[in-house]
Design a protein around this motif. Structure first.
Motif, PDB file in Angstrom:
ATOM      1  N   MET A   1      73.288  19.117  35.218  1.00 43.49           N
ATOM      2  CA  MET A   1      74.074  18.549  34.350  1.00 43.49           C
ATOM      3  C   MET A   1      73.872  16.880  34.131  1.00 43.49           C
ATOM      4  N   LEU A   2      73.591  16.284  33.205  1.00 49.04           N
ATOM      5  CA  LEU A   2      73.212  14.910  32.754  1.00 49.04           C
ATOM      6  C   LEU A   2      74.378  14.212  32.007  1.00 49.04           C
ATOM      7  N   THR A   3      75.322  13.656  32.475  1.00 52.06           N
ATOM      8  CA  THR A   3      76.340  13.018  31.883  1.00 52.06           C
ATOM      9  C   THR A   3      75.993  11.442  31.652  1.00 52.06           C
ATOM     10  N   ILE A   4      75.981  11.067  30.313  1.00 49.40           N
ATOM     11  CA  ILE A   4      75.802   9.726  29.962  1.00 49.40           C
ATOM     12  C   ILE A   4      77.048   8.965  29.858  1.00 49.40           C
ATOM     13  N   ILE A   5      77.224   7.878  30.538  1.00 47.09           N
ATOM     14  CA  ILE A   5      78.648   7.262  30.423  1.00 47.09           C
ATOM     15  C   ILE A   5      78.649   5.722  30.018  1.00 47.09           C
ATOM     16  N   GLY A   6      79.484   5.625  28.881  1.00 45.28           N
ATOM     17  CA  GLY A   6      79.788   4.223  28.591  1.00 45.28           C
ATOM     18  C   GLY A   6      81.006   3.782  29.515  1.00 45.28           C
TER      19      GLY A   6
ATOM     20  N   SER B   1      80.333  13.208  40.143  1.00 41.73           N
ATOM     21  CA  SER B   1      78.771  12.965  40.310  1.00 41.73           C
ATOM     22  C   SER B   1      78.240  12.924  41.430  1.00 41.73           C
ATOM     23  N   GLU B   2      77.153  13.316  41.685  1.00 40.54           N
ATOM     24  CA  GLU B   2      76.394  13.168  42.834  1.00 40.54           C
ATOM     25  C   GLU B   2      75.283  12.072  43.094  1.00 40.54           C
ATOM     26  N   VAL B   3      74.886  11.653  41.665  1.00 34.76           N
ATOM     27  CA  VAL B   3      73.973  10.712  41.649  1.00 34.76           C
ATOM     28  C   VAL B   3      74.264   9.668  40.549  1.00 34.76           C
TER      29      VAL B   3
ATOM     30  N   LEU C   1      66.866  12.634  34.357  1.00 32.52           N
ATOM     31  CA  LEU C   1      66.511  13.862  33.845  1.00 32.52           C
ATOM     32  C   LEU C   1      65.851  14.826  34.909  1.00 32.52           C
ATOM     33  N   GLU C   2      64.724  14.359  35.534  1.00 29.96           N
ATOM     34  CA  GLU C   2      64.281  15.205  36.483  1.00 29.96           C
ATOM     35  C   GLU C   2      65.172  15.575  37.809  1.00 29.96           C
ATOM     36  N   LYS C   3      66.132  14.617  37.980  1.00 26.93           N
ATOM     37  CA  LYS C   3      67.193  15.043  38.947  1.00 26.93           C
ATOM     38  C   LYS C   3      68.098  16.221  38.546  1.00 26.93           C
ATOM     39  N   ALA C   4      68.375  15.892  37.301  1.00 29.35           N
ATOM     40  CA  ALA C   4      69.509  16.865  36.814  1.00 29.35           C
ATOM     41  C   ALA C   4      68.455  18.253  36.626  1.00 29.35           C
ATOM     42  N   ALA C   5      67.387  18.228  36.539  1.00 28.58           N
ATOM     43  CA  ALA C   5      67.064  19.599  36.317  1.00 28.58           C
ATOM     44  C   ALA C   5      66.583  20.310  37.526  1.00 28.58           C
ATOM     45  N   LYS C   6      66.948  19.385  38.725  1.00 26.52           N
ATOM     46  CA  LYS C   6      66.535  20.052  40.093  1.00 26.52           C
ATOM     47  C   LYS C   6      68.074  20.856  40.533  1.00 26.52           C
ATOM     48  N   GLY C   7      69.029  20.378  39.402  1.00 30.51           N
ATOM     49  CA  GLY C   7      70.457  20.933  40.181  1.00 30.51           C
ATOM     50  C   GLY C   7      71.138  19.865  40.459  1.00 30.51           C
TER      51      GLY C   7
ATOM     52  N   ARG D   1      74.158  16.685  39.879  1.00 31.64           N
ATOM     53  CA  ARG D   1      75.092  16.345  38.883  1.00 31.64           C
ATOM     54  C   ARG D   1      74.979  14.805  38.729  1.00 31.64           C
ATOM     55  N   VAL D   2      74.356  14.342  37.848  1.00 31.36           N
ATOM     56  CA  VAL D   2      73.792  13.151  37.475  1.00 31.36           C
ATOM     57  C   VAL D   2      74.517  12.272  36.458  1.00 31.36           C
TER      58      VAL D   2
END
Length: 244
Positions: A1-6, A26-28, A64-70, A72-73
């Motif tokens: 999961m990649l969450t883009i936050i304003g 989130s983790e990262v 995206l790479e971090k999120a693809a590895k599982g 929570r970014v």
């Protein structure tokens, strides 16, 4: 999961509840150095990854790479991530990361937070235009400013100045002064919602010679904008016509 936050102006009080919860879950946390440091003041126990200005693609690809590895970014942007933010770039790059789920959480953009500081300058139709020519030719920026002025729109200017653009606001005001009166009501806010916040209301002629930086947001009123009790106000017409 990649969450883009304003994250809005940056202080915790300007975050939506949804944005704060997403940051805490989130983790990262990834972002431009200045914005990540603002978040780190109240979200501490996370892994942070930052890049300076002009490295937006690198930042988004890393997220995206971090999120693809599982993982929570959370990718943070000032204001709203869909207004001169990273949301569109992430979607462009995400074609190469089909396993990643993307979620966008809105934030308070500078037109709204800065407008609240000045009064109510955007109650009617308005345009938001950036003076940064790093990605947009200056000729196109000039055309947009002129057409917005001709349409009698209130105008919000993002990125009015910078290290290599110290005279861009002056140029913009000179273009607008060919169309608008010199006494048009204008305003600007520096460091919205942060330490050192500063705001002023002045005329377009005075604005032309005002020093600004990338953390300044400029407001140029329309033909109805006026000064009321020290506040910049653009009436919508409720008192004379009503309606929605």
């Amino acid at each position: 999961m990649l969450t883009i936050i304003g994250i809005g102006p940056g202080d915790r009080q300007y975050l939506t509840i949804e944005a704060l919860e997403a940051l805490e879950e989130s983790e990262v946390i990834v972002g431009y150095t200045v914005y990540a440091e603002l978040v780190q003041k109240f979200i501490k126990d996370k892994e942070y990854y930052t890049t300076p200005m002009t490295q937006e693609t690198k930042r988004c690809e890393w997220a995206l790479e971090k999120a693809a590895k599982g993982r929570r970014v959370a990718l943070v942007c000032s204001g709203d991530s869909g207004v001169y933010g990273m949301a569109s770039l992430v979607y462009e790059l995400a074609e190469n990361f089909p396993s990643v789920t993307i979620r966008v959480i809105p934030g308070i953009t500078a037109a709204l937070s800065g407008g609240a500081v000045l009064g109510a300058p955007l109650t009617h139709d308005f345009a938001v235009i950036s003076l940064s020519d790093r990605l947009t030719p200056l000729e196109r920026i000039e055309k947009r400013l002129r057409l917005a002025a001709q349409a009698d729109l209130s105008i919000v200017i993002y990125n009015p100045g910078g290290k290599n653009r110290s005279d861009y606001l002056k140029k913009a005001c000179e273009w607008l002064l060919e169309i608008l009166p010199a006494d048009r009501v204008c305003g600007y806010v520096k460091n919205i919602g942060r330490e050192g916040e500063e705001s002023h209301i002045l005329t377009l002629e005075e604005l032309k010679d005002t020093p600004v930086d990338m953390f300044t947001t400029v407001f140029i009123g329309n033909s109805s904008t006026k000064l009321i009790n020290g506040r910049m106000v653009t009436p919508r017409g409720y008192r004379i016509g009503g309606g929605n």
